[in-house]
Design a protein around this motif. Structure first.
Motif, PDB file in Angstrom:
ATOM      1  N   TRP A 130      -8.848   0.761 -13.689  1.00  0.00           N
ATOM      2  CA  TRP A 130      -9.090  -0.673 -13.779  1.00  0.00           C
ATOM      3  C   TRP A 130     -10.569  -1.024 -13.645  1.00  0.00           C
ATOM      4  N   ARG A 131     -11.341  -0.222 -12.930  1.00  0.00           N
ATOM      5  CA  ARG A 131     -12.774  -0.535 -12.766  1.00  0.00           C
ATOM      6  C   ARG A 131     -13.540  -0.385 -14.086  1.00  0.00           C
ATOM      7  N   GLN A 172       3.144   1.459  -3.486  1.00  0.00           N
ATOM      8  CA  GLN A 172       2.460   1.410  -4.776  1.00  0.00           C
ATOM      9  C   GLN A 172       2.720   2.650  -5.621  1.00  0.00           C
ATOM     10  N   LYS A 222       0.820  -1.213   0.000  1.00  0.00           N
ATOM     11  CA  LYS A 222       0.000   0.000   0.000  1.00  0.00           C
ATOM     12  C   LYS A 222       0.853   1.262   0.000  1.00  0.00           C
ATOM     13  N   PHE A 279      -2.590  -6.461 -10.693  1.00  0.00           N
ATOM     14  CA  PHE A 279      -2.376  -5.081 -10.236  1.00  0.00           C
ATOM     15  C   PHE A 279      -3.223  -4.734  -9.013  1.00  0.00           C
ATOM     16  N   VAL A 280      -4.383  -5.357  -8.872  1.00  0.00           N
ATOM     17  CA  VAL A 280      -5.333  -4.985  -7.830  1.00  0.00           C
ATOM     18  C   VAL A 280      -5.642  -6.212  -7.001  1.00  0.00           C
ATOM     19  N   GLN A 281      -5.675  -6.050  -5.692  1.00  0.00           N
ATOM     20  CA  GLN A 281      -6.023  -7.148  -4.800  1.00  0.00           C
ATOM     21  C   GLN A 281      -7.514  -7.447  -4.886  1.00  0.00           C
ATOM     22  N   LEU A 289      -4.004   1.098 -12.461  1.00  0.00           N
ATOM     23  CA  LEU A 289      -4.585   1.466 -11.177  1.00  0.00           C
ATOM     24  C   LEU A 289      -5.568   2.626 -11.304  1.00  0.00           C
ATOM     25  N   GLN A 319      -6.026  -8.716 -11.967  1.00  0.00           N
ATOM     26  CA  GLN A 319      -5.713  -9.109 -10.577  1.00  0.00           C
ATOM     27  C   GLN A 319      -4.212  -9.093 -10.305  1.00  0.00           C
ATOM     28  N   GLN A 371       1.571  -0.186 -14.857  1.00  0.00           N
ATOM     29  CA  GLN A 371       0.901  -0.302 -13.558  1.00  0.00           C
ATOM     30  C   GLN A 371       0.191   0.974 -13.119  1.00  0.00           C
TER      31      GLN A 371
END
Length: 254
Positions: A189-190, A75, A72, A252-254, A186, A250, A182
């Motif tokens: 990504w949604r 990043q 966190k 890049f994002v948890q 971030l 996934q 990356q």
């Protein structure tokens, strides 16, 4: 008295034939003792080697929680950390002395305790030469390239995830391409995931290469031919010409 004297005198000749007749137990016992001693020593060496491997694996397992804690805070500052590590890496071997890494970690406020530092430095001393493999550290701290960690979410979204669960090799070129895009992933990504799903009409979780690259173009993420090849080499190990966009996001994002 006479009975005792012959027993004493007879004991000497009696021992001689006993030694001759019993040469096998006595002579065999004497060489057997040195023969049995070396295998005992040899058996003790693997027994001693077994507990040596146990403590070495312990810090590696504990580092997973430490990397999640660092992820966190690292990043958005990993580029500066990478730049500082490369300045210390004069020989360009991807590793620096542990003391230099501790200075960089303090500079970027990674907030690591002494126990966490010892575990991290032990894990990433890959060559056991007292140096810290900073590139491997940044790769595992930023990119989530372990499909087993994301298998629970994958089973809910994708019903046929078996092919993407066997990724290809994590080459240096692949990690460089993933690290380069990356920050952009971030940021969007949604909506990118929703766009991936709109292209995936059959809801398999897989897209062909042309659609996958088109979605990236829509979000201004342009991959070179070499970068696309390295990404496909990792996510399309079976050469099916399809890629799992859930596995890709996934990373890049948890």
């Amino acid at each position: 008295m006479p009975s005792s004297t012959p027993s004493a005198t007879g004991s000497a000749p009696s021992t001689r034939p006993a030694a001759r007749a019993g040469q096998d137990p006595r002579t065999s016992s004497q060489p057997e003792r040195p023969k049995t001693s070396p295998p005992v020593g040899r058996k003790s060496t693997p027994a001693s080697s077994c507990p040596q491997t146990a403590p070495c694996s312990a810090p590696v397992l504990n580092c997973e929680t430490i990397e999640k804690k660092i992820r966190k805070s690292i990043q958005h500052s990993w580029r500066g950390i990478l730049r500082a590590c490369k300045e210390k890496d004069v020989s360009k071997r991807g590793e620096i002395p542990v003391s230099d890494f501790l200075d960089i970690a303090e500079k970027f406020s990674l907030d690591l305790s002494e126990g966490e530092i010892s575990q991290i430095t032990t894990k990433y001393d890959l060559k056991k030469n007292g140096k810290f493999a900073y590139y491997d550290f940044l790769q595992s701290s930023i990119l989530l390239l372990k499909p087993q960690e994301s298998s629970l979410l994958q089973r809910v979204i994708i019903r046929k995830p078996q092919k993407p669960l066997s990724p290809g090799p994590q080459t240096t070129s692949f990690c460089s391409a993933m690290l380069r895009i990356q920050p952009q992933i971030l940021h969007c990504w949604r909506p990118m995931k929703r766009t991936f799903q709109s292209y995936d009409e059959s809801r398999t979780g897989l897209l062909n290469i042309a659609d996958f690259r088109q979605v990236l173009h829509e979000y201004h993420i342009n991959l070179s031919e070499e970068e696309l090849f390295n990404i496909l080499e990792y996510y399309d190990k079976t050469l099916s010409s399809k890629i799992s966009y859930n596995d890709f996001l996934q990373a890049f994002v948890q």
